[in-house]
Design a protein around this motif. Structure first.
Motif, PDB file in Angstrom:
ATOM      1  N   ILE A 132      -5.553 -28.113  -5.789  1.00 16.96           N
ATOM      2  CA  ILE A 132      -5.001 -29.200  -6.575  1.00 16.96           C
ATOM      3  C   ILE A 132      -5.567 -29.205  -7.993  1.00 16.96           C
ATOM      4  CG2 ILE A 132      -4.620 -30.654  -4.558  1.00 16.96           C
ATOM      5  CD1 ILE A 132      -7.048 -32.315  -5.510  1.00 16.96           C
ATOM      6  N   LYS A 133      -4.741 -29.709  -8.902  1.00 16.27           N
ATOM      7  CA  LYS A 133      -5.140 -29.829 -10.302  1.00 16.27           C
ATOM      8  C   LYS A 133      -5.971 -31.093 -10.462  1.00 16.27           C
ATOM      9  CE  LYS A 133      -2.882 -28.836 -14.696  1.00 16.27           C
ATOM     10  NZ  LYS A 133      -1.571 -28.694 -15.373  1.00 16.27           N
ATOM     11  N   ALA A 134      -6.980 -31.037 -11.319  1.00 18.05           N
ATOM     12  CA  ALA A 134      -7.857 -32.199 -11.480  1.00 18.05           C
ATOM     13  C   ALA A 134      -8.323 -32.340 -12.922  1.00 18.05           C
ATOM     14  CB  ALA A 134      -9.069 -32.071 -10.557  1.00 18.05           C
ATOM     15  N   PRO A 135      -8.501 -33.577 -13.378  1.00 24.51           N
ATOM     16  CA  PRO A 135      -9.012 -33.804 -14.739  1.00 24.51           C
ATOM     17  C   PRO A 135     -10.512 -33.545 -14.808  1.00 24.51           C
ATOM     18  CG  PRO A 135      -8.753 -35.891 -13.597  1.00 24.51           C
ATOM     19  CD  PRO A 135      -8.203 -34.839 -12.674  1.00 24.51           C
ATOM     20  N   ALA A 136     -10.987 -33.355 -16.027  1.00 26.97           N
ATOM     21  CA  ALA A 136     -12.435 -33.212 -16.226  1.00 26.97           C
ATOM     22  C   ALA A 136     -13.097 -34.564 -16.020  1.00 26.97           C
ATOM     23  CB  ALA A 136     -12.711 -32.699 -17.638  1.00 26.97           C
ATOM     24  N   ARG A 137     -14.297 -34.547 -15.476  1.00 28.31           N
ATOM     25  CA  ARG A 137     -15.048 -35.785 -15.259  1.00 28.31           C
ATOM     26  C   ARG A 137     -16.406 -35.687 -15.951  1.00 28.31           C
ATOM     27  NH1 ARG A 137     -14.810 -36.405  -8.854  1.00 28.31           N
ATOM     28  NH2 ARG A 137     -15.286 -34.197  -9.052  1.00 28.31           N
ATOM     29  N   ILE A 138     -16.877 -36.814 -16.440  1.00 29.12           N
ATOM     30  CA  ILE A 138     -18.157 -36.844 -17.148  1.00 29.12           C
ATOM     31  C   ILE A 138     -19.270 -36.331 -16.239  1.00 29.12           C
ATOM     32  CG2 ILE A 138     -19.867 -38.331 -18.265  1.00 29.12           C
ATOM     33  CD1 ILE A 138     -17.581 -40.175 -19.088  1.00 29.12           C
ATOM     34  N   PRO A 143     -15.788 -25.280 -14.116  1.00 27.84           N
ATOM     35  CA  PRO A 143     -15.705 -24.028 -13.367  1.00 27.84           C
ATOM     36  C   PRO A 143     -15.039 -22.902 -14.143  1.00 27.84           C
ATOM     37  CG  PRO A 143     -13.976 -25.498 -12.646  1.00 27.84           C
ATOM     38  CD  PRO A 143     -14.760 -26.246 -13.681  1.00 27.84           C
ATOM     39  N   LEU A 144     -14.566 -23.215 -15.359  1.00 28.95           N
ATOM     40  CA  LEU A 144     -13.883 -22.203 -16.167  1.00 28.95           C
ATOM     41  C   LEU A 144     -13.932 -22.579 -17.648  1.00 28.95           C
ATOM     42  CD1 LEU A 144     -11.235 -24.082 -16.645  1.00 28.95           C
ATOM     43  CD2 LEU A 144     -10.353 -22.962 -14.637  1.00 28.95           C
ATOM     44  N   ASP A 145     -13.495 -21.638 -18.501  1.00 31.10           N
ATOM     45  CA  ASP A 145     -13.390 -21.923 -19.929  1.00 31.10           C
ATOM     46  C   ASP A 145     -12.187 -22.823 -20.174  1.00 31.10           C
ATOM     47  OD1 ASP A 145     -15.518 -20.197 -20.281  1.00 31.10           O
ATOM     48  OD2 ASP A 145     -14.266 -18.495 -20.889  1.00 31.10           O
ATOM     49  N   VAL A 146     -12.332 -23.796 -21.063  1.00 32.02           N
ATOM     50  CA  VAL A 146     -11.235 -24.715 -21.367  1.00 32.02           C
ATOM     51  C   VAL A 146     -10.927 -24.653 -22.856  1.00 32.02           C
ATOM     52  CG1 VAL A 146     -10.438 -27.121 -21.354  1.00 32.02           C
ATOM     53  CG2 VAL A 146     -11.864 -26.266 -19.475  1.00 32.02           C
ATOM     54  N   VAL A 147      -9.665 -24.402 -23.177  1.00 32.25           N
ATOM     55  CA  VAL A 147      -9.221 -24.291 -24.562  1.00 32.25           C
ATOM     56  C   VAL A 147      -8.173 -25.361 -24.852  1.00 32.25           C
ATOM     57  CG1 VAL A 147      -8.039 -22.818 -26.250  1.00 32.25           C
ATOM     58  CG2 VAL A 147      -9.681 -21.810 -24.650  1.00 32.25           C
ATOM     59  N   VAL A 148      -8.367 -26.073 -25.963  1.00 32.27           N
ATOM     60  CA  VAL A 148      -7.362 -27.026 -26.431  1.00 32.27           C
ATOM     61  C   VAL A 148      -6.418 -26.258 -27.355  1.00 32.27           C
ATOM     62  CG1 VAL A 148      -6.946 -29.078 -27.836  1.00 32.27           C
ATOM     63  CG2 VAL A 148      -8.880 -29.029 -26.229  1.00 32.27           C
ATOM     64  N   PRO A 149      -5.110 -26.221 -27.035  1.00 31.45           N
ATOM     65  CA  PRO A 149      -4.175 -25.414 -27.826  1.00 31.45           C
ATOM     66  C   PRO A 149      -3.844 -26.034 -29.179  1.00 31.45           C
ATOM     67  CG  PRO A 149      -2.992 -26.657 -26.161  1.00 31.45           C
ATOM     68  CD  PRO A 149      -4.457 -26.896 -25.901  1.00 31.45           C
ATOM     69  N   ALA A 150      -3.427 -25.196 -30.114  1.00 28.65           N
ATOM     70  CA  ALA A 150      -2.967 -25.682 -31.421  1.00 28.65           C
ATOM     71  C   ALA A 150      -1.616 -26.351 -31.250  1.00 28.65           C
ATOM     72  CB  ALA A 150      -2.869 -24.517 -32.390  1.00 28.65           C
ATOM     73  N   GLY A 151      -1.296 -27.274 -32.167  1.00 28.76           N
ATOM     74  CA  GLY A 151       0.013 -27.928 -32.129  1.00 28.76           C
ATOM     75  C   GLY A 151      -0.103 -29.421 -32.261  1.00 28.76           C
ATOM     76  N   LYS A 187     -17.138 -24.083 -21.888  1.00 33.09           N
ATOM     77  CA  LYS A 187     -17.339 -22.768 -21.307  1.00 33.09           C
ATOM     78  C   LYS A 187     -17.672 -22.948 -19.827  1.00 33.09           C
ATOM     79  CE  LYS A 187     -19.086 -20.505 -25.498  1.00 33.09           C
ATOM     80  NZ  LYS A 187     -20.240 -19.807 -26.110  1.00 33.09           N
ATOM     81  N   LYS A 188     -17.401 -21.939 -19.049  1.00 34.46           N
ATOM     82  CA  LYS A 188     -17.732 -21.990 -17.629  1.00 34.46           C
ATOM     83  C   LYS A 188     -19.217 -22.288 -17.459  1.00 34.46           C
ATOM     84  CE  LYS A 188     -17.443 -19.315 -13.341  1.00 34.46           C
ATOM     85  NZ  LYS A 188     -17.031 -18.032 -12.716  1.00 34.46           N
ATOM     86  N   VAL A 197     -14.305 -35.192 -22.275  1.00 27.98           N
ATOM     87  CA  VAL A 197     -13.500 -35.765 -21.196  1.00 27.98           C
ATOM     88  C   VAL A 197     -12.447 -36.726 -21.755  1.00 27.98           C
ATOM     89  CG1 VAL A 197     -13.549 -37.274 -19.168  1.00 27.98           C
ATOM     90  CG2 VAL A 197     -15.272 -35.478 -19.438  1.00 27.98           C
ATOM     91  N   ILE A 198     -12.851 -37.569 -22.707  1.00 29.35           N
ATOM     92  CA  ILE A 198     -11.916 -38.526 -23.312  1.00 29.35           C
ATOM     93  C   ILE A 198     -10.809 -37.800 -24.062  1.00 29.35           C
ATOM     94  CG2 ILE A 198     -11.676 -40.338 -25.066  1.00 29.35           C
ATOM     95  CD1 ILE A 198     -14.529 -41.238 -24.289  1.00 29.35           C
ATOM     96  N   LEU A 199     -11.187 -36.768 -24.809  1.00 31.61           N
ATOM     97  CA  LEU A 199     -10.187 -36.011 -25.565  1.00 31.61           C
ATOM     98  C   LEU A 199      -9.177 -35.347 -24.641  1.00 31.61           C
ATOM     99  CD1 LEU A 199      -9.082 -34.828 -28.190  1.00 31.61           C
ATOM    100  CD2 LEU A 199     -10.710 -32.941 -27.923  1.00 31.61           C
ATOM    101  N   LEU A 200      -9.668 -34.686 -23.599  1.00 30.26           N
ATOM    102  CA  LEU A 200      -8.765 -34.009 -22.669  1.00 30.26           C
ATOM    103  C   LEU A 200      -7.832 -35.002 -21.981  1.00 30.26           C
ATOM    104  CD1 LEU A 200     -11.254 -31.445 -21.068  1.00 30.26           C
ATOM    105  CD2 LEU A 200      -9.411 -30.944 -22.682  1.00 30.26           C
ATOM    106  N   LYS A 201      -8.359 -36.192 -21.701  1.00 34.74           N
ATOM    107  CA  LYS A 201      -7.532 -37.225 -21.084  1.00 34.74           C
ATOM    108  C   LYS A 201      -6.438 -37.686 -22.040  1.00 34.74           C
ATOM    109  CE  LYS A 201      -7.831 -41.641 -18.628  1.00 34.74           C
ATOM    110  NZ  LYS A 201      -8.741 -42.720 -18.163  1.00 34.74           N
ATOM    111  N   LYS A 202      -6.797 -37.862 -23.311  1.00 34.61           N
ATOM    112  CA  LYS A 202      -5.812 -38.278 -24.312  1.00 34.61           C
ATOM    113  C   LYS A 202      -4.712 -37.228 -24.483  1.00 34.61           C
ATOM    114  CE  LYS A 202      -8.613 -41.418 -27.146  1.00 34.61           C
ATOM    115  NZ  LYS A 202      -7.681 -42.569 -27.060  1.00 34.61           N
ATOM    116  N   LEU A 203      -5.075 -35.965 -24.314  1.00 35.07           N
ATOM    117  CA  LEU A 203      -4.100 -34.882 -24.467  1.00 35.07           C
ATOM    118  C   LEU A 203      -3.368 -34.570 -23.158  1.00 35.07           C
ATOM    119  CD1 LEU A 203      -6.219 -32.430 -26.678  1.00 35.07           C
ATOM    120  CD2 LEU A 203      -4.370 -33.949 -27.429  1.00 35.07           C
ATOM    121  N   ASN A 204      -3.664 -35.362 -22.116  1.00 34.09           N
ATOM    122  CA  ASN A 204      -3.056 -35.150 -20.791  1.00 34.09           C
ATOM    123  C   ASN A 204      -3.315 -33.740 -20.254  1.00 34.09           C
ATOM    124  OD1 ASN A 204      -1.869 -37.758 -20.497  1.00 34.09           O
ATOM    125  ND2 ASN A 204      -0.255 -37.150 -21.921  1.00 34.09           N
ATOM    126  N   ILE A 205      -4.529 -33.256 -20.507  1.00 35.90           N
ATOM    127  CA  ILE A 205      -4.921 -31.934 -20.020  1.00 35.90           C
ATOM    128  C   ILE A 205      -5.826 -32.099 -18.799  1.00 35.90           C
ATOM    129  CG2 ILE A 205      -6.200 -29.826 -20.543  1.00 35.90           C
ATOM    130  CD1 ILE A 205      -5.401 -30.146 -23.461  1.00 35.90           C
TER     131      ILE A 205
END
Length: 226
Positions: A132-138, A143-151, A187-188, A197-205
């Motif tokens: 299952i897909k899961a959001p980042a938690r504080i 477990p992996l590298d996370v990249v925020v895409p341009a756009g 990074k992993k 965590v807040i940023l990723l949540k705002k971007l729905n990632i």
């Protein structure tokens, strides 16, 4: 007997008779599974949710495969008692020796025992179906590298402070925040901080995926890596 050897710790808050009975029932179940199934898969359940485990257990049972969780100290004692019994097989002795090998604490934490006669690949496929897909938690570990895409993010200009805190280059385009270039924010192995965590949540990632993962398995006393 297991009733004699699996005595209750006196510091337990539960009534001694009840705990002793529960331990005996657990030992009987585990031994029954060991007698019935030729393969034991040791699966990591870190970050796997209880409902996810419940659904996985149900589907595993449908393929005559059973997951056993529980205290590792009790599991180790059951395996050791089994290996020392008069009816112990070479496989029993080998398994107990491997799991209690000095300097290698293999039976730890959230490791579940999955008993099966199916091919490992079949069980692995079932585990993957419950990914299952899961959001980042504080404070969780990435477990992996996370990249925020341009756009364009669709966010209002007032949110630029979140991007600045993470050194993400942005500009305002048509009244919304646009990320100029993609940015690796985790990074992993990194611990997730509040800003990320807040940023990723705002971007729905929701960047993470969690599932029961096979770490190693034992078949007829022989141990294999995943």
């Amino acid at each position: 007997s297991f009733c004699t050897l699996l005595r209750t710790n006196r510091t337990s808050r539960m009534p001694a008779a009840k705990v002793s009975e529960e331990k005996q029932e657990y030992a009987e179940r585990m031994n029954r599974l060991l007698d019935t199934y030729s393969r034991i898969l040791f699966c990591d359940l870190d970050n796997v949710r209880s409902k996810q485990i419940l659904n996985l257990r149900r589907d595993l049972r449908n393929m005559d495969t059973h997951m056993l969780c529980g205290k590792k100290t009790l599991q180790k004692r059951i395996l050791q008692i089994r290996a020392e019994s008069d009816s112990a097989t070479d496989a029993d002795k080998e398994m107990a020796a491997k799991l209690s090998k000095e300097g290698e604490n293999l039976l730890v934490k959230n490791l579940a025992l999955v008993f099966t006669n199916k091919e490992v690949s079949e069980v692995s496929d079932m585990l993957n179906k419950h990914r299952i897909k899961a959001p980042a938690r504080i404070n969780s570990i990435s477990p992996l590298d996370v990249v925020v895409p341009a756009g364009n993010t669709g966010l209002e200009p007032t949110t630029t402070s979140f991007f600045q805190a993470l050194s993400i280059a942005t500009k305002i385009a048509k009244g919304t925040v646009e990320i100029v270039t993609e940015k690796q924010v985790l990074k992993k192995g990194d611990k997730c901080d509040a800003s990320t965590v807040i940023l990723l949540k705002k971007l729905n990632i929701s960047p993470f995926f969690y599932q029961a993962e096979i770490r190693f398995f034992i078949e007829k006393g022989l141990m294999f890596t995943a």
